[in-house]
Scaffold this active site. Sequence first.
Site, PDB file in Angstrom:
ATOM      1  N   LYS A  17       0.337  -1.218   0.360  1.00  0.00           N
ATOM      2  CA  LYS A  17       0.116   0.306   0.153  1.00  0.00           C
ATOM      3  C   LYS A  17       0.825   1.065  -0.080  1.00  0.00           C
ATOM      4  O   LYS A  17       0.366   1.948  -0.790  1.00  0.00           O
ATOM      5  CB  LYS A  17      -0.893   0.007   1.492  1.00  0.00           C
ATOM      6  N   LYS A  39      -3.137   8.729   6.926  1.00  0.00           N
ATOM      7  CA  LYS A  39      -2.487   7.611   7.939  1.00  0.00           C
ATOM      8  C   LYS A  39      -3.476   7.496   8.577  1.00  0.00           C
ATOM      9  O   LYS A  39      -3.133   8.102  10.017  1.00  0.00           O
ATOM     10  CB  LYS A  39      -1.182   6.922   7.511  1.00  0.00           C
ATOM     11  N   GLY A 117      -4.805   3.175   4.152  1.00  0.00           N
ATOM     12  CA  GLY A 117      -5.254   2.116   5.632  1.00  0.00           C
ATOM     13  C   GLY A 117      -4.144   1.351   6.520  1.00  0.00           C
ATOM     14  O   GLY A 117      -3.054   1.433   5.881  1.00  0.00           O
ATOM     15  N   GLY A 119      -3.756  -2.917   7.050  1.00  0.00           N
ATOM     16  CA  GLY A 119      -3.756  -4.154   6.471  1.00  0.00           C
ATOM     17  C   GLY A 119      -5.510  -4.289   5.169  1.00  0.00           C
ATOM     18  O   GLY A 119      -5.127  -3.377   4.440  1.00  0.00           O
TER      19      GLY A 119
END
Length: 216
Positions: A17, A39, A117, A119
Amino acid sequence: MKYKPIFVTATNTDVGKTYTTCKLIQEYGKMGLKVGVFKPIETGVRDIPLDGGLLLKEAKKTNPNLKNFTCNDIVPIQFSLPAAPYIAKKKSSIDVNLLHKTFEKIASLSDVVLIEGAGGLMVPVDEKLYMYDFIKEFDSVVLLVTHGKLGCINDTLLSINLLRALRVPFAWCVNLKEEDVSFNEVSLPFYEDEFGGAVLVQKHMRVLSENLLKLL
């Protein structure tokens, strides 16, 4: 903020990510956009949030409004245990109001905000929230990053089915790593038949960035 935010998620942890988000920042920077990064939660933090630090470093190259920001300004909730927030938070609570205040400050200084995000979509945040709930909390479109290992088809379809059920606009891409040498043989043929191909982070970032802007 000129555009809706983009929520970057993945089929699991350690898929890429942050790497993909940094590549997206670079593409939007080339287009002249001031990119903000956010984040909401990072776990496994010792001294500073590592993912948040990488995001902020890259975003500052496109957005001078962030020059005095620190990692704490874009990662408002941090936990030391490298686990799902539901577990890492222990007895503390997730302050959603704090998340919104942090986001609004970043959004006011940016053309577009990339929200990363933690995970995958189904990671539990607390007793009421899952990671996918942040998509609607921040009225976002979604970028799903999937891996290229054997099993990626199943993981990709599970996440896509959830996004379709949530009725949120999304795009998806594959982040190939050096060890994913079998991808073209064992996974790509399905993606070609089902979706007309796969957007690869390593080859198609301009296409991906433009496709996402069309959703905003």
